[in-house]
Motif scaffolding. Structure first.
Motif, mmCIF file in Angstrom:
data_model
loop_
_atom_site.group_PDB
_atom_site.id
_atom_site.type_symbol
_atom_site.label_atom_id
_atom_site.label_comp_id
_atom_site.label_asym_id
_atom_site.label_seq_id
_atom_site.Cartn_x
_atom_site.Cartn_y
_atom_site.Cartn_z
ATOM 1 N N PHE A 197 0.839 -1.201 0.000
ATOM 2 C CA PHE A 197 0.000 0.000 0.000
ATOM 3 C C PHE A 197 0.876 1.254 0.000
ATOM 4 C CE2 PHE A 197 -2.501 3.437 1.702
ATOM 5 C CZ PHE A 197 -3.785 3.215 1.227
ATOM 6 N N GLY A 198 1.933 1.243 0.835
ATOM 7 C CA GLY A 198 2.826 2.400 0.917
ATOM 8 C C GLY A 198 3.522 2.689 -0.396
ATOM 9 N N LYS A 199 3.920 1.633 -1.106
ATOM 10 C CA LYS A 199 4.573 1.829 -2.414
ATOM 11 C C LYS A 199 3.579 2.313 -3.451
ATOM 12 C CE LYS A 199 8.147 -1.597 -1.440
ATOM 13 N NZ LYS A 199 8.547 -3.008 -1.570
ATOM 14 N N ASP A 200 2.352 1.761 -3.406
ATOM 15 C CA ASP A 200 1.314 2.200 -4.356
ATOM 16 C C ASP A 200 0.972 3.682 -4.176
ATOM 17 O OD1 ASP A 200 1.167 -0.342 -5.352
ATOM 18 O OD2 ASP A 200 -0.761 -0.860 -4.419
ATOM 19 N N HIS A 201 1.167 4.189 -2.951
ATOM 20 C CA HIS A 201 0.790 5.578 -2.662
ATOM 21 C C HIS A 201 1.991 6.471 -2.368
ATOM 22 C CE1 HIS A 201 -2.909 3.252 -2.114
ATOM 23 N NE2 HIS A 201 -3.549 4.357 -2.408
ATOM 24 N N ASP A 202 3.183 5.997 -2.770
ATOM 25 C CA ASP A 202 4.393 6.827 -2.732
ATOM 26 C C ASP A 202 4.666 7.424 -1.349
ATOM 27 O OD1 ASP A 202 6.641 7.988 -3.809
ATOM 28 O OD2 ASP A 202 5.591 9.742 -4.601
ATOM 29 N N PHE A 203 4.608 6.562 -0.334
ATOM 30 C CA PHE A 203 4.823 7.033 1.034
ATOM 31 C C PHE A 203 6.199 7.674 1.223
ATOM 32 C CE2 PHE A 203 1.710 4.823 4.191
ATOM 33 C CZ PHE A 203 0.632 5.188 3.399
ATOM 34 N N VAL A 204 7.187 7.227 0.465
ATOM 35 C CA VAL A 204 8.557 7.740 0.672
ATOM 36 C C VAL A 204 8.637 9.244 0.410
ATOM 37 C CG1 VAL A 204 9.814 5.594 0.307
ATOM 38 C CG2 VAL A 204 9.240 7.034 -1.656
ATOM 39 N N SER A 205 7.691 9.766 -0.365
ATOM 40 C CA SER A 205 7.735 11.210 -0.646
ATOM 41 C C SER A 205 6.717 11.998 0.191
ATOM 42 C CB SER A 205 7.500 11.476 -2.142
ATOM 43 O OG SER A 205 6.213 11.039 -2.516
ATOM 44 N N ILE A 206 6.127 11.346 1.180
ATOM 45 C CA ILE A 206 5.203 12.062 2.082
ATOM 46 C C ILE A 206 6.009 12.695 3.211
ATOM 47 C CG2 ILE A 206 3.312 11.814 3.765
ATOM 48 C CD1 ILE A 206 2.130 9.625 2.008
ATOM 49 N N ASN A 207 6.037 14.023 3.229
ATOM 50 C CA ASN A 207 6.780 14.760 4.259
ATOM 51 C C ASN A 207 5.871 15.586 5.163
ATOM 52 O OD1 ASN A 207 9.468 13.996 3.375
ATOM 53 N ND2 ASN A 207 9.026 15.248 1.550
#
Length: 500
Positions: free
Chosen positions: A47-57
């Motif tokens: 889910f995190g990869k599908d929603h680009d969690f790494v760029s959530i700041n």
């Protein structure tokens, strides 16, 4: 004289209260930490990869990337987890799936993880300890305690256990309470609710019951059976019973009936548990509302209920909410729910600390004519109309009557009375006046002759239990909706109306 156990409970309770107040007095900072942890832990999931969690700041980034979802929207991810895939919504596999009978989606499977499970147990424990810290009453820990709950028998599939939330939680009763806990494991495993309650009555009658807990409608059934069997009030049978713990529905419509069954007033603690998380508990006996659990791995968002069905409703965090406004509660959790719509609506009653009441369900309302009457309004109307009277209500629900045989449409109230009012029309008028006062849309429809005033249909004794049994939902965590926008429940109850 206090026993060692009850004496030790008091300093322990005070220590826990101190730790609770630490986060309750720093709400925004606490929620920010929870948010950052969730995004960090969720980044490696599907889910995190599908929603680009790494760029959530920031929270703004989260809103842009993660839309609000209900169970149906999340179902594809849940099904992959159910099938045994790892790292889908949360790291690894869930420990459990809590099976719930959704009112709109059929059966739902709500994940519970290694990180989320302890928060259910701690919140329930802390609710009792906060009560002890406030009141100094700890004698009840020496008596027997009962929680009317579902079967603790769990199924296993793909390395994950499945069951009802109350059955899952039954496996986590602290060791120091296990000797006090009732009913027995064997009785708790009985599936048929009526057989189970009969067995619980038999087991508990000779015991020193001090705490009784459960959904009010089903505890009421237990109390009535005790009264039938003994001919005494529950408070006379259990002389040391002094604490009622409840959740699931508003207690106020049941309070007068309970006090009559018990024969006296007892302290009560309201809880707000759900399969999705343990969200709040009553932390003060004389304060309205329940303390929102801000340090339990749950990040909260809120949408104004009257804006929820708009195209792009504004999502609010804790710092933006207002008192007395009806909000849909949205949660992201360490169980892997992300911007998840529980379906519940809440109102804030205080900000220091943040306390809420559950005002209803976003899909349980009547708006057949644009009135948008909610659960809190009908419950308050009933409370006001029966206050300081001898009218006691066992159960009730409300539905629209769109095509009456004669006259204008109206709201039909199906009420099971313990003792009927002498003047049914006067009660209907009181209810209607209260609704008009609370809901301006309803007021306009009555004054504009679009609707006629509401009508009451009395239901036969045990009519609601008969209905719930007929649909296979008698007992456990099942409860009847206060409101429906259609006639499905109403038509079934019409067959059970009291004919004079």
């Amino acid at each position: 004289m206090l026993s060692i156990k009850s004496a030790l409970a008091i300093p322990f309770a005070k220590r826990i209260r101190k730790s609770v107040l630490k986060w309750a007095n720093n709400p925004i900072e606490t929620q920010e930490k929870v948010f950052q942890n969730l995004i960090s832990e969720g980044a490696a999931t599907v889910f995190g990869k599908d929603h680009d969690f790494v760029s959530i700041n920031s929270y703004g980034d989260f809103v842009k990337r993660v839309p609000v979802r209900d169970y149906e929207d999340l179902r594809p991810y849940v099904e992959r987890s159910v099938n045994g895939e790892e790292h889908i919504l949360w790291k690894g596999k869930p420990l459990y799936f809590a099976k719930t009978s959704g009112t709109t989606s059929g059966s739902k499977y709500i994940p519970i993880t290694k990180e989320s499970m302890p928060t259910h147990v701690e919140a329930a424990r802390n609710a009792i300890l906060m009560y002890i810290a406030e009141t100094g009453n700890s004698k009840f820990v020496d008596g027997k305690m009962i929680f009317l709950q579902g079967s603790p028998i769990l199924e296993q599939k793909n390395g994950i256990q499945f069951g009802r939330l109350s059955g899952i939680v039954a496996h986590y009763v602290p060791k120091y309470l296990q000797k006090n806990r009732m009913p027995s494991w064997e009785t708790n495993c009985i599936d048929d609710w009526e057989t189970k309650v009969d067995a619980i009555v038999k087991e508990t009658l000779p015991e020193n019951m001090t705490v009784i807990s459960g959904i009010p409608s089903w505890v009421q059934m237990y109390f009535e059976k005790i009264q039938q069997k003994t001919g005494k009030n529950v408070g006379d049978v259990f002389k040391n019973f002094n604490l009622f713990i409840f959740g699931g529905v508003n207690y106020e419509p049941y309070r007068a009936k309970f006090e009559n069954l018990i024969g006296r007033k007892v302290d009560s603690i309201e809880l707000y548990p759900a399969s999705e998380g343990f969200f709040a508990f009553q932390d003060k006996q004389n304060e309205r509302g329940m303390l929102l659990q801000l340090n339990s791995g749950i990040f909260y968002e809120f949408i104004k209920a009257d804006e929820y069905f708009d195209n792009n409703p504004r999502r609010l965090t804790l710092k933006d909410v207002q008192l007395g406004v009806n909000y849909v509660m949205i949660v992201s959790t360490t169980a892997g729910l992300w911007a998840y719509n529980l379906g519940d609506t809440v109102e804030f009653t205080s900000f220091k600390p943040y306390r809420v009441i559950v005002s209803g369900r976003i899909k349980h309302f009547i708006s057949a004519f644009g009135e948008h009457v909610i659960g809190k309004e009908v419950e308050q109307a009933l409370q006001e109309a029966t206050f300081d009277t001898n009218i006691r209500v066992t159960e009730f629900t409300v539905a629209p009557q769109i095509n009456p045989k004669e006259g204008l449409p109206y709201h039909e109230w199906f009420i099971e009375f313990e003792n009927e009012p002498e003047n049914m029309a006067a009660l209907a008028n009181e209810l209607d006046q209260s609704l008009q006062k609370q809901n301006s849309y309803y007021f306009d429809l009555i004054k504009g002759n679009v609707l006629q005033t509401l009508k009451i249909t009395p239901v036969i004794p045990l009519g609601f239990q008969t209905y719930m049994k007929s649909i296979g939902k008698l007992g456990g965590q099942n409860k009847i909706p206060r409101l429906s926008n259609d006639r499905k429940i109403a038509d079934a109850l019409s067959e059970l109306k009291l004919v004079k």
